[in-house]
Design an enzyme around this catalytic site. Sequence first.
Site, PDB file in Angstrom:
ATOM      1  N   LYS A  18      27.534 -37.382  72.997  1.00 45.43           N
ATOM      2  CA  LYS A  18      28.184 -36.333  72.824  1.00 45.43           C
ATOM      3  C   LYS A  18      29.563 -35.995  72.907  1.00 45.43           C
ATOM      4  O   LYS A  18      30.267 -35.517  72.286  1.00 45.43           O
ATOM      5  CB  LYS A  18      27.464 -35.383  73.809  1.00 45.43           C
ATOM      6  CG  LYS A  18      26.019 -35.265  73.810  1.00 45.43           C
ATOM      7  CD  LYS A  18      25.533 -34.061  74.795  1.00 45.43           C
ATOM      8  CE  LYS A  18      26.185 -34.129  76.075  1.00 45.43           C
ATOM      9  NZ  LYS A  18      25.382 -35.103  77.015  1.00 45.43           N
TER      10      LYS A  18
ATOM     11  N   ARG B 257      22.421 -26.818  80.528  1.00 43.52           N
ATOM     12  CA  ARG B 257      21.701 -28.277  81.145  1.00 43.52           C
ATOM     13  C   ARG B 257      20.374 -27.415  81.451  1.00 43.52           C
ATOM     14  O   ARG B 257      19.258 -28.189  81.830  1.00 43.52           O
ATOM     15  CB  ARG B 257      22.131 -28.598  82.387  1.00 43.52           C
ATOM     16  CG  ARG B 257      23.740 -29.221  82.386  1.00 43.52           C
ATOM     17  CD  ARG B 257      23.351 -30.622  81.965  1.00 43.52           C
ATOM     18  NE  ARG B 257      23.803 -31.699  82.520  1.00 43.52           N
ATOM     19  CZ  ARG B 257      25.191 -32.216  82.230  1.00 43.52           C
ATOM     20  NH1 ARG B 257      25.804 -31.913  81.486  1.00 43.52           N
ATOM     21  NH2 ARG B 257      25.275 -33.278  83.070  1.00 43.52           N
TER      22      ARG B 257
ATOM     23  N   ARG C 246      29.514 -48.080  80.581  1.00 45.58           N
ATOM     24  CA  ARG C 246      30.845 -47.221  80.263  1.00 45.58           C
ATOM     25  C   ARG C 246      31.821 -47.337  81.079  1.00 45.58           C
ATOM     26  O   ARG C 246      31.788 -47.443  82.246  1.00 45.58           O
ATOM     27  CB  ARG C 246      30.173 -45.888  80.317  1.00 45.58           C
ATOM     28  CG  ARG C 246      31.091 -44.856  79.915  1.00 45.58           C
ATOM     29  CD  ARG C 246      30.527 -43.372  79.561  1.00 45.58           C
ATOM     30  NE  ARG C 246      29.837 -42.511  80.570  1.00 45.58           N
ATOM     31  CZ  ARG C 246      29.348 -41.403  80.317  1.00 45.58           C
ATOM     32  NH1 ARG C 246      29.186 -40.932  78.986  1.00 45.58           N
ATOM     33  NH2 ARG C 246      28.984 -40.711  81.359  1.00 45.58           N
TER      34      ARG C 246
ATOM     35  N   ARG D 213      32.729 -44.298  86.054  1.00 44.19           N
ATOM     36  CA  ARG D 213      32.509 -43.072  86.828  1.00 44.19           C
ATOM     37  C   ARG D 213      31.640 -43.463  88.040  1.00 44.19           C
ATOM     38  O   ARG D 213      30.636 -44.053  87.780  1.00 44.19           O
ATOM     39  CB  ARG D 213      32.042 -41.961  86.207  1.00 44.19           C
ATOM     40  CG  ARG D 213      33.093 -41.174  85.373  1.00 44.19           C
ATOM     41  CD  ARG D 213      32.563 -40.377  84.100  1.00 44.19           C
ATOM     42  NE  ARG D 213      31.190 -39.601  84.668  1.00 44.19           N
ATOM     43  CZ  ARG D 213      30.944 -38.941  83.788  1.00 44.19           C
ATOM     44  NH1 ARG D 213      31.307 -38.868  82.284  1.00 44.19           N
ATOM     45  NH2 ARG D 213      29.814 -38.200  84.078  1.00 44.19           N
TER      46      ARG D 213
ATOM     47  N   ARG E  94      20.413 -38.749  87.406  1.00 40.89           N
ATOM     48  CA  ARG E  94      20.945 -37.882  86.466  1.00 40.89           C
ATOM     49  C   ARG E  94      19.777 -37.923  85.365  1.00 40.89           C
ATOM     50  O   ARG E  94      19.591 -36.784  84.536  1.00 40.89           O
ATOM     51  CB  ARG E  94      22.160 -38.265  85.876  1.00 40.89           C
ATOM     52  CG  ARG E  94      23.487 -38.184  86.874  1.00 40.89           C
ATOM     53  CD  ARG E  94      24.951 -39.029  86.529  1.00 40.89           C
ATOM     54  NE  ARG E  94      25.205 -38.389  85.165  1.00 40.89           N
ATOM     55  CZ  ARG E  94      26.102 -39.057  84.367  1.00 40.89           C
ATOM     56  NH1 ARG E  94      26.446 -40.321  84.689  1.00 40.89           N
ATOM     57  NH2 ARG E  94      26.821 -38.459  83.557  1.00 40.89           N
TER      58      ARG E  94
HETATM   59  P1  AMP Z   1      28.652 -34.951  82.448  1.00 42.73           P
HETATM   60  O1  AMP Z   1      29.796 -35.257  82.420  1.00 42.73           O
HETATM   61  O2  AMP Z   1      28.392 -33.702  81.448  1.00 42.73           O
HETATM   62  O3  AMP Z   1      27.671 -36.189  82.711  1.00 42.73           O
HETATM   63  O4  AMP Z   1      28.431 -34.074  84.081  1.00 42.73           O
HETATM   64  C1  AMP Z   1      28.532 -34.616  85.279  1.00 42.73           C
HETATM   65  C2  AMP Z   1      28.215 -34.010  86.365  1.00 42.73           C
HETATM   66  O5  AMP Z   1      28.657 -32.494  86.317  1.00 42.73           O
HETATM   67  C3  AMP Z   1      26.698 -33.554  86.172  1.00 42.73           C
HETATM   68  O6  AMP Z   1      25.674 -34.712  86.773  1.00 42.73           O
HETATM   69  C4  AMP Z   1      26.454 -32.242  87.089  1.00 42.73           C
HETATM   70  O7  AMP Z   1      26.625 -32.756  88.504  1.00 42.73           O
HETATM   71  C5  AMP Z   1      27.705 -31.559  86.827  1.00 42.73           C
HETATM   72  N1  AMP Z   1      27.586 -30.587  85.691  1.00 42.73           N
HETATM   73  C6  AMP Z   1      28.204 -30.840  84.216  1.00 42.73           C
HETATM   74  N2  AMP Z   1      27.721 -29.828  83.663  1.00 42.73           N
HETATM   75  C7  AMP Z   1      26.874 -28.852  84.390  1.00 42.73           C
HETATM   76  C8  AMP Z   1      26.030 -27.767  84.140  1.00 42.73           C
HETATM   77  N3  AMP Z   1      26.074 -27.458  82.828  1.00 42.73           N
HETATM   78  N4  AMP Z   1      25.508 -27.375  85.157  1.00 42.73           N
HETATM   79  C9  AMP Z   1      25.248 -27.916  86.158  1.00 42.73           C
HETATM   80  N5  AMP Z   1      25.856 -29.132  86.757  1.00 42.73           N
HETATM   81  C10 AMP Z   1      26.633 -29.459  85.694  1.00 42.73           C
END
Ligand code: AMP
Length: 214
Positions: free
Chosen positions: A17, A89, A126, A160, A171
């Site tokens: 994405k 989410r 990654r 990361r 996750r």
């Molecule tokens: P991402 O980079 O989108 O994979 O997000 C990394 C982390 O940020 C996730 O595992 C959550 O801990 C937090 N996070 C990101 N977006 C959200 C969201 N919309 N709602 C809640 N937590 C989020």
Amino acid sequence: MSFSSNLIFLGAPGSGKGTQAERLKAMGFGHVSTGDLLRSEIKKGSELGKEVESILSSGKLVDDNTVLRLLQANLNLDGNNYIFDGFPRNLDQAKMLDSEVLKEKAAQVIYFKLDLGVLLERLTNRRTCKDCGAIFNLKFKAPKKEGVCDECGGENLFQREDDKAEVIENRLDVYMKSIEPLLGYYREKGNLRELDAGKSSEEVFSELKQDLGI
Ligand code: AMP
């Protein structure tokens, strides 16, 4: 840009994405990634950053209202089309996005569909550039010189914390529980399109543009 709609990208972490959103940015879209916004708060050492740091490193979700506030503070929908990446989410966030962010504005939803085995392989390989945020993959899109970013030349490619095997499992578990209700919500609204995210990044990009007619 003639295309006039916001885009909501749904898909597991690692489904591509963010990469596609970065490419579409060049075509005039704004890109808002709640994960990036949260990581930036952590990097800044803000109060919010301190509150959410351990949640991110565990792979759990930050609470809906906190993320919504952060999102609202970082976008301006007047005259702009955004790509929402990583938000919503869950079902509550999808409803919040409609009622408190998009309101009457149009949005198309793209689901980046990908097999779990492929996801695991993508995530563990990654690497992200600490300086400019560019994303690499040791298997599929390795940097030309080991450890060095092709985009900005920085020598800060890192894994990361939440891409490490122990956290990925968590996750993906969180993701699996929430994706079906979200898909159901958007199917019912009739604005959902599915994309085969297992193809190469170039192929996905051209399908995406074709789907959107841009
Ligand atoms: P991402 O980079 O989108 O994979 O997000 C990394 C982390 O940020 C996730 O595992 C959550 O801990 C937090 N996070 C990101 N977006 C959200 C969201 N919309 N709602 C809640 N937590 C989020």
